[in-house]
Scaffold this motif. Structure first.
Motif, PDB file in Angstrom:
ATOM      1  N   ILE A   1       1.768   3.938 -10.445  1.00  0.00           N
ATOM      2  CA  ILE A   1       0.898   3.080 -11.272  1.00  0.00           C
ATOM      3  C   ILE A   1       1.617   2.688 -12.558  1.00  0.00           C
ATOM      4  N   LYS A   2       2.246   3.660 -13.225  1.00  0.00           N
ATOM      5  CA  LYS A   2       2.987   3.382 -14.472  1.00  0.00           C
ATOM      6  C   LYS A   2       4.068   2.332 -14.251  1.00  0.00           C
ATOM      7  N   MET A   3       4.631   2.322 -13.050  1.00  0.00           N
ATOM      8  CA  MET A   3       5.724   1.397 -12.746  1.00  0.00           C
ATOM      9  C   MET A   3       5.222   0.047 -12.246  1.00  0.00           C
ATOM     10  N   GLY A   4       3.905  -0.170 -12.259  1.00  0.00           N
ATOM     11  CA  GLY A   4       3.357  -1.482 -11.958  1.00  0.00           C
ATOM     12  C   GLY A   4       2.886  -1.709 -10.536  1.00  0.00           C
ATOM     13  N   TYR A   5       2.848  -0.676  -9.714  1.00  0.00           N
ATOM     14  CA  TYR A   5       2.345  -0.840  -8.347  1.00  0.00           C
ATOM     15  C   TYR A   5       0.819  -0.892  -8.382  1.00  0.00           C
ATOM     16  N   ASN A   6       0.237  -1.740  -7.556  1.00  0.00           N
ATOM     17  CA  ASN A   6      -1.189  -2.048  -7.647  1.00  0.00           C
ATOM     18  C   ASN A   6      -2.070  -1.410  -6.580  1.00  0.00           C
ATOM     19  N   ASN A   7      -1.506  -1.020  -5.469  1.00  0.00           N
ATOM     20  CA  ASN A   7      -2.292  -0.542  -4.334  1.00  0.00           C
ATOM     21  C   ASN A   7      -1.880   0.899  -4.020  1.00  0.00           C
ATOM     22  N   VAL A   8      -2.199   1.791  -4.946  1.00  0.00           N
ATOM     23  CA  VAL A   8      -1.707   3.165  -4.901  1.00  0.00           C
ATOM     24  C   VAL A   8      -2.840   4.130  -4.554  1.00  0.00           C
ATOM     25  N   TYR A   9      -2.571   4.979  -3.568  1.00  0.00           N
ATOM     26  CA  TYR A   9      -3.538   5.978  -3.120  1.00  0.00           C
ATOM     27  C   TYR A   9      -2.923   7.364  -3.183  1.00  0.00           C
ATOM     28  N   ARG A  10      -3.774   8.303  -3.487  1.00  0.00           N
ATOM     29  CA  ARG A  10      -3.408   9.711  -3.378  1.00  0.00           C
ATOM     30  C   ARG A  10      -4.214  10.285  -2.223  1.00  0.00           C
ATOM     31  N   TYR A  11      -3.525  10.978  -1.351  1.00  0.00           N
ATOM     32  CA  TYR A  11      -4.172  11.680  -0.242  1.00  0.00           C
ATOM     33  C   TYR A  11      -4.223  13.160  -0.627  1.00  0.00           C
ATOM     34  N   PRO A  12      -5.328  13.594  -1.257  1.00  0.00           N
ATOM     35  CA  PRO A  12      -5.362  14.937  -1.837  1.00  0.00           C
ATOM     36  C   PRO A  12      -5.344  16.071  -0.813  1.00  0.00           C
ATOM     37  N   GLY A  13      -5.893  15.873   0.364  1.00  0.00           N
ATOM     38  CA  GLY A  13      -5.912  16.942   1.365  1.00  0.00           C
ATOM     39  C   GLY A  13      -4.528  17.307   1.852  1.00  0.00           C
ATOM     40  N   GLY A  14      -3.622  16.356   1.788  1.00  0.00           N
ATOM     41  CA  GLY A  14      -2.230  16.592   2.128  1.00  0.00           C
ATOM     42  C   GLY A  14      -2.000  17.100   3.546  1.00  0.00           C
ATOM     43  N   ILE A  15      -0.863  17.725   3.693  1.00  0.00           N
ATOM     44  CA  ILE A  15      -0.441  18.167   5.018  1.00  0.00           C
ATOM     45  C   ILE A  15      -1.412  19.200   5.608  1.00  0.00           C
ATOM     46  N   TYR A  16      -2.065  19.998   4.754  1.00  0.00           N
ATOM     47  CA  TYR A  16      -3.029  20.977   5.264  1.00  0.00           C
ATOM     48  C   TYR A  16      -4.223  20.288   5.916  1.00  0.00           C
ATOM     49  N   ALA A  17      -4.755  19.284   5.259  1.00  0.00           N
ATOM     50  CA  ALA A  17      -5.901  18.561   5.827  1.00  0.00           C
ATOM     51  C   ALA A  17      -5.476  17.795   7.075  1.00  0.00           C
ATOM     52  N   TRP A  18      -4.293  17.218   7.037  1.00  0.00           N
ATOM     53  CA  TRP A  18      -3.775  16.471   8.182  1.00  0.00           C
ATOM     54  C   TRP A  18      -3.709  17.381   9.412  1.00  0.00           C
ATOM     55  N   LYS A  19      -3.111  18.559   9.230  1.00  0.00           N
ATOM     56  CA  LYS A  19      -3.007  19.524  10.323  1.00  0.00           C
ATOM     57  C   LYS A  19      -4.388  20.073  10.684  1.00  0.00           C
ATOM     58  N   GLY A  20      -5.238  20.270   9.687  1.00  0.00           N
ATOM     59  CA  GLY A  20      -6.586  20.774   9.934  1.00  0.00           C
ATOM     60  C   GLY A  20      -7.406  19.835  10.795  1.00  0.00           C
TER      61      GLY A  20
ATOM     62  N   THR B   1       0.851  -1.188   0.000  1.00  0.00           N
ATOM     63  CA  THR B   1       0.000   0.000   0.000  1.00  0.00           C
ATOM     64  C   THR B   1       0.886   1.238   0.000  1.00  0.00           C
ATOM     65  N   LEU B   2       0.690   2.067  -1.022  1.00  0.00           N
ATOM     66  CA  LEU B   2       1.447   3.303  -1.171  1.00  0.00           C
ATOM     67  C   LEU B   2       0.492   4.479  -1.087  1.00  0.00           C
ATOM     68  N   VAL B   3       0.865   5.492  -0.300  1.00  0.00           N
ATOM     69  CA  VAL B   3       0.047   6.700  -0.167  1.00  0.00           C
ATOM     70  C   VAL B   3       0.946   7.898  -0.457  1.00  0.00           C
ATOM     71  N   PHE B   4       0.504   8.719  -1.408  1.00  0.00           N
ATOM     72  CA  PHE B   4       1.259   9.904  -1.802  1.00  0.00           C
ATOM     73  C   PHE B   4       0.477  11.160  -1.436  1.00  0.00           C
ATOM     74  N   TYR B   5       1.174  12.150  -0.921  1.00  0.00           N
ATOM     75  CA  TYR B   5       0.516  13.406  -0.579  1.00  0.00           C
ATOM     76  C   TYR B   5       1.442  14.575  -0.866  1.00  0.00           C
ATOM     77  N   CYS B   6       0.834  15.749  -0.912  1.00  0.00           N
ATOM     78  CA  CYS B   6       1.600  16.988  -1.006  1.00  0.00           C
ATOM     79  C   CYS B   6       0.950  18.003  -0.064  1.00  0.00           C
ATOM     80  N   GLY B   7       0.772  19.248  -0.491  1.00  0.00           N
ATOM     81  CA  GLY B   7       0.299  20.267   0.434  1.00  0.00           C
ATOM     82  C   GLY B   7      -1.200  20.324   0.639  1.00  0.00           C
ATOM     83  N   PHE B   8      -1.945  20.309  -0.470  1.00  0.00           N
ATOM     84  CA  PHE B   8      -3.379  20.533  -0.415  1.00  0.00           C
ATOM     85  C   PHE B   8      -3.983  20.037  -1.721  1.00  0.00           C
ATOM     86  N   VAL B   9      -5.284  20.070  -1.819  1.00  0.00           N
ATOM     87  CA  VAL B   9      -5.999  19.450  -2.936  1.00  0.00           C
ATOM     88  C   VAL B   9      -5.542  19.973  -4.296  1.00  0.00           C
ATOM     89  N   LYS B  10      -5.297  21.249  -4.426  1.00  0.00           N
ATOM     90  CA  LYS B  10      -4.912  21.809  -5.727  1.00  0.00           C
ATOM     91  C   LYS B  10      -3.494  21.424  -6.154  1.00  0.00           C
TER      92      LYS B  10
END
Length: 187
Positions: free
Chosen positions: A160-179, A139-148
């Motif tokens: 995904i391009k490299m063949g990983y199957n369980n890939v998630y994006r956490y769009p809220g990122g560090i802002y949502a985490w702190k929020g 399970t891979l989870v990628f995040y950055c700052g915020f949704v935009k």
């Protein structure tokens, strides 16, 4: 004595006059929404819609899944084996604060359909594969700052391009985490 009666009646007229003005205001208020009084609320909704559509489009194009703040927190609390990757710059962001246990690998904000080391702080696709590891079902989870921010989209899409199957994006990122009031850590 006549003057005191006048003074006693005057507040009554003032009350009714104020009540009339207030009532007129409540009747006119809904009409002013179209005249621009609440335009910022409506403009904000257009911006929210644009962000939502872009997120949806990116998710479809990238082939990954989305995870929200509580979902990520639950994975961490349940000690699930996941790899969390902060896609923001090391010096300006990750070093200052990041989600606990997250590793760092910078990606550009703008779309990166072809690998460009200039957008990944000089790192190669091989460096990225080494960070992610050999287990394509991890399970891979990628995040950055915020949704935009598009960094997490690029990172998840490349996984995904490299063949990983369980890939998630956490769009809220560090802002949502702190929020949400969750702790961060820094180096």
């Amino acid at each position: 004595m006549h003057i005191s009666k006048y003074r006693l009646q005057r507040p009554r007229r003032s009350f009714w006059l104020n009540a009339f003005i207030l009532a007129c205001g409540f009747l006119i208020l809904p009409l002013t929404a179209n005249a621009g009084l609440f335009s910022s609320k409506f403009e904000a909704e257009v911006q929210t819609e644009q962000v939502a559509i872009k997120l949806h489009t990116d998710t479809l194009a990238g082939g990954y899944q989305l995870i929200d703040t509580q979902g990520l927190k639950t994975l961490l609390d349940n000690n699930k084996e996941i790899l969390i990757v902060d896609a923001m710059p090391y010096q300006d962001s990750y070093k200052k604060e990041h989600i606990p246990t997250a590793l760092q690998f910078e990606f550009p904000i703008t779309s990166m359909p072809e690998w460009k080391a200039t957008g990944t702080d000089g790192k190669t696709q091989s460096n990225f594969a080494n960070l992610l590891g050999a287990d394509k079902d991890k399970t891979l989870v990628f995040y950055c700052g915020f949704v935009k921010c598009g960094r997490s989209h690029n990172a998840a899409a490349w996984a995904i391009k490299m063949g990983y199957n369980n890939v998630y994006r956490y769009p809220g990122g560090i802002y949502a985490w702190k929020g949400a009031g969750f702790e961060t850590e820094g180096e």
